[in-house]
Design an enzyme around this catalytic site. Structure first.
Site, PDB file in Angstrom:
ATOM      1  N   ASP A 166       3.352 -26.103  -9.685  1.00 53.39           N
ATOM      2  CA  ASP A 166       4.051 -25.260 -10.650  1.00 53.39           C
ATOM      3  C   ASP A 166       4.770 -24.083  -9.998  1.00 53.39           C
ATOM      4  O   ASP A 166       5.565 -23.401 -10.649  1.00 53.39           O
ATOM      5  CB  ASP A 166       3.102 -24.755 -11.735  1.00 53.39           C
ATOM      6  CG  ASP A 166       1.842 -24.106 -11.195  1.00 53.39           C
ATOM      7  OD1 ASP A 166       1.668 -24.076  -9.967  1.00 53.39           O
ATOM      8  OD2 ASP A 166       1.017 -23.636 -11.999  1.00 53.39           O
ATOM      9  N   TYR A 244       4.128 -18.025  -1.922  1.00 49.94           N
ATOM     10  CA  TYR A 244       3.118 -18.231  -0.881  1.00 49.94           C
ATOM     11  C   TYR A 244       3.638 -17.861   0.513  1.00 49.94           C
ATOM     12  O   TYR A 244       2.835 -17.670   1.437  1.00 49.94           O
ATOM     13  CB  TYR A 244       2.616 -19.682  -0.888  1.00 49.94           C
ATOM     14  CG  TYR A 244       1.644 -19.946  -2.011  1.00 49.94           C
ATOM     15  CD1 TYR A 244       0.270 -19.852  -1.808  1.00 49.94           C
ATOM     16  CD2 TYR A 244       2.090 -20.259  -3.289  1.00 49.94           C
ATOM     17  CE1 TYR A 244      -0.629 -20.077  -2.837  1.00 49.94           C
ATOM     18  CE2 TYR A 244       1.198 -20.486  -4.323  1.00 49.94           C
ATOM     19  CZ  TYR A 244      -0.155 -20.393  -4.096  1.00 49.94           C
ATOM     20  OH  TYR A 244      -1.042 -20.601  -5.126  1.00 49.94           O
TER      21      TYR A 244
END
Length: 445
Positions: A166, A244
């Protein structure tokens, strides 16, 4: 149509079922089988799903089993969301890494390698069983590390396993929102590996709107990634990184924040979910209400240390609603009904990124139809991104080799080659620490 969910006692399963309840079209999922090794967690999630389905006409039937073969037989789709070692294992991954001064996050750095080493053998076993018991099924993998695990399973299932995440969806949605565009009408030029990708363009009606965003510091700093990475850095990159990548670009700060935190993320989720499952075991407790409250707290605290380090503030309300369940539903609908669509997925490279071989699983926009997911041709990555992608893919390959061979030396090599592990001696100590913490890694000789 039958959907089997592996890890069916997992906390996020109600998100998937909620998406299925909103689908009333012909050819929809009519039977959901939950499989888990923990019968108590299965019963808890089944209670939540029953309350979700109350009053919904033609809600998919739900059954639960701890028998994997029973769960797989006759499946049209298999949703893999297992967590080998549970959240206790995730907490150990974080602690062992942080004790060595390196990142223990479950998909990035040392923690991701440890999670991969104990997950890949189990995922490969599942892939072999799917190939034998449900050879016509499509496997949708959300098990982390998603790209690595998808690649491991693809060696036995070919293109019938597709990884989803996602993060790219949320990133594209935020960029479109800040540019005043409708996310469904925007083409997101995204490329990389799972949790290691960049948005390099966002086209609306054929026009790339990303340069307008990068040229406006106020606009660029108005959404989560702008605050997380800083506008100057995003303008230097000329792209918007997946969240990330904060662990790479601000690694020292991220490790420091994790070491200073009261609890690691894994420990927080372990304790939070223990309270949830214990609460749902009480039949007088409304299961769905408790799940809703627990999920809201979980989403609000996502990547909290990174946001605090960057001074990014709280997450926006629009980003607390999940997302991967909608990707999974769109993927199933495209394949089952030939409803052609474009989704950012984890699939085999097939020449899409020239520095990587054909079998390497990458994360890129794909055209999806009844024949599966087909990666779209993309422009080459800039040198700095290519280097990082190639380095991390090389580490993933060493993890796959170590999981297949049981070689401790190869496991050490995987840790030592990762850009976020800065010493061969640290790599050796990490292998020692992880094999001591996880009985499932005893196969590393």
């Amino acid at each position: 149509m039958k959907l089997t969910i592996l890890g069916g006692g997992g906390f996020r399963v109600p998100l998937v079922y909620g998406a299925l309840l909103r689908d009333h079209a012909e050819g929809r999922v009519t039977h959901v089988v939950l499989h888990d090794v923990d019968d108590g967690r299965l019963r808890a999630i089944a209670r939540v799903l029953a309350e979700q389905a109350a009053g919904v006409p033609d809600a998919p039937e739900v059954t639960a089993t701890t028998d994997l073969d029973e769960a797989l037989r006759g499946a049209d789709f298999v949703f893999s969301a297992i967590r080998v070692g549970g959240l206790e294992g995730r907490a150990h991954d974080e602690q062992v890494a942080l004790a060595e001064g390196v990142l223990g996050q479950e998909t990035v750095g040392a923690g991701g390698i440890a999670y991969g080493l104990r997950t890949v053998p189990v995922a490969v076993g599942i892939a072999r069983r799917v190939a034998r018991l449900a050879p016509d099924a499509w496997v949708i993998n959300f098990t982390n590390p998603a790209g690595l695990v998808t690649e491991a399973m693809s060696r036995h299932l070919g293109d019938r396993v597709i990884g989803i995440c996602d993060s790219p969806v949320g990133l594209g949605r935020r960029i479109a929102r800040v540019l005043g565009a409708r996310p469904r009408e925007a083409w997101v030029d995204y490329v990389g590996l799972n949790h290691l990708g960049w948005v390099r363009g966002l086209r609306v009606a054929g026009r790339d709107e990303l340069p307008r965003l990068l040229a406006d510091p106020a606009l660029l700093g108005s959404f989560e990634e702008g605050r997380l990475f800083g506008t100057d850095w995003l303008r230097s990159l000329g792209a918007i990184p997946n969240e990330y990548l904060h662990y790479y670009y601000f690694n020292r700060e991220a490790v420091h924040a994790c070491r200073e935190a009261k609890q690691t993320r894994g420990a927080f989720l372990r304790d939070q979910q223990a309270r949830f499952y214990a609460g749902v075991a009480d039949p007088s407790v409304p299961a769905r209400d408790l799940w809703d409250r627990t999920r809201a707290e979980r989403e609000a605290t996502y990547m909290a240390e990174n946001r605090e380090t960057a001074g990014a503030g709280d997450r926006e309300e629009e980003d607390l609603s999940g997302g991967y369940e909608d990707v999974a539903l769109a993927l199933m609908r495209a394949i089952a009904r030939d409803e052609r669509t474009t989704l950012i997925l984890n699939v085999r490279n097939r020449g899409t990124l020239s520095p990587l071989d054909a079998e390497a699983v990458i994360e890129v926009p794909c055209l999806v139809d009844a024949s599966g997911a087909h990666p779209v041709s993309v422009d080459p990555l800039p040198g700095h991104a290519t280097g990082l992608v190639c380095a991390v893919k090389a580490v993933e390959r060493e993890v796959l080799t170590a999981a297949r061979s049981g070689s401790r030396a190869t496991a050490v090599k995987a840790f030592a080659l990762h850009p976020l592990v800065d010493s061969v001696n640290v790599a050796r100590r990490l292998v020692d620490g992880y094999t001591a913490a996880h009985p499932g890694l005893a196969y590393l000789g």
